[in-house]
Design a protein around this motif. Structure first.
Motif, mmCIF file in Angstrom:
data_model
loop_
_atom_site.group_PDB
_atom_site.id
_atom_site.type_symbol
_atom_site.label_atom_id
_atom_site.label_comp_id
_atom_site.label_asym_id
_atom_site.label_seq_id
_atom_site.Cartn_x
_atom_site.Cartn_y
_atom_site.Cartn_z
ATOM 1 N N THR A 15 0.828 -1.198 0.000
ATOM 2 C CA THR A 15 0.000 0.000 0.000
ATOM 3 C C THR A 15 0.866 1.254 0.000
ATOM 4 O OG1 THR A 15 -1.753 -1.170 1.180
ATOM 5 C CG2 THR A 15 -1.804 1.244 1.265
ATOM 6 N N ASP A 17 0.642 5.370 0.455
ATOM 7 C CA ASP A 17 -0.074 6.596 0.772
ATOM 8 C C ASP A 17 0.386 7.627 -0.252
ATOM 9 O OD1 ASP A 17 -1.119 5.322 2.970
ATOM 10 O OD2 ASP A 17 0.100 6.388 4.441
ATOM 11 N N PRO A 21 -3.768 8.978 -6.327
ATOM 12 C CA PRO A 21 -3.762 7.527 -6.552
ATOM 13 C C PRO A 21 -3.802 7.112 -8.016
ATOM 14 C CG PRO A 21 -5.157 8.030 -4.692
ATOM 15 C CD PRO A 21 -4.781 9.347 -5.329
ATOM 16 N N ASN A 62 -9.791 8.645 -4.702
ATOM 17 C CA ASN A 62 -9.322 8.347 -3.352
ATOM 18 C C ASN A 62 -8.504 7.071 -3.298
ATOM 19 O OD1 ASN A 62 -10.476 10.633 -2.317
ATOM 20 N ND2 ASN A 62 -11.979 9.588 -1.054
ATOM 21 N N ALA A 63 -8.649 6.210 -4.286
ATOM 22 C CA ALA A 63 -7.920 4.934 -4.281
ATOM 23 C C ALA A 63 -7.807 4.401 -5.702
ATOM 24 C CB ALA A 63 -8.645 3.918 -3.398
ATOM 25 N N GLN A 79 -3.668 4.818 -1.896
ATOM 26 C CA GLN A 79 -4.739 5.501 -1.176
ATOM 27 C C GLN A 79 -4.359 6.956 -0.918
ATOM 28 O OE1 GLN A 79 -5.290 3.261 2.411
ATOM 29 N NE2 GLN A 79 -3.355 3.889 3.289
#
Length: 152
Positions: A15, A17, A21, A62-63, A79
């Motif tokens: 993942t 940050d 995205p 957002n993702a 994300q």
């Protein structure tokens, strides 16, 4: 005695940050030969799926995720977070861009891949020359949001 669950290998997702995205997913898909994850079953596009789920336009980035088209590599998930990257990564990806190569041939392959990724938004940070017998040489890079990775 060990139960079956404790002997089973786990799937891994990595993942990130990030601020954007969709853009970072596109970069890593290009860097790794991955593809954007397909929309949920029954939908022809992510736009169609997000419309059906009632996700407002301002939350649609957002993702994002990319997957190995062969199904063997880990899924990468991106994300959105409000803060920017602040310090050096403690964990990073090594992109194996010159498997089986040594010496000048290895470094030439890494240089070619570094140039290709710079054209997609990466930044070249530093080159480490081969130091036999154990150091094969590598190039440290950063993705478009500053996350370090190595071409190895």
């Amino acid at each position: 005695m060990t139960d079956e669950h404790s002997r089973t290998a786990r799937d891994v997702q990595i993942t990130f940050d990030c601020a954007d995205p969709a853009a970072l997913a596109q970069f890593w898909a290009e860097a790794l030969g991955y593809r954007l994850q397909d929309p949920p079953e029954g939908f022809e596009s992510w736009e169609q799926a997000l419309d059906a789920m009632g996700v407002p336009p301002e939350r649609r980035n957002n993702a994002s995720a990319v997957v190995d088209p062969m199904g063997s590599g880990p899924r990468l998930f991106f994300q959105r977070v409000p803060e920017r990257k602040q310090v050096k990564n403690r964990v990073h990806l090594d992109v194996r861009a010159a498997p089986g190569l040594r010496g000048d041939a290895r470094m030439a392959a890494l240089e070619a891949e570094a140039e290709r990724l710079v054209s997609h938004g990466a930044t070249r940070l530093e080159r480490h020359e081969p130091t036999p017998p154990l150091g094969a040489g590598h190039i440290v890079m950063a993705d478009p949001e500053g996350n370090e990775f190595c071409l190895d």
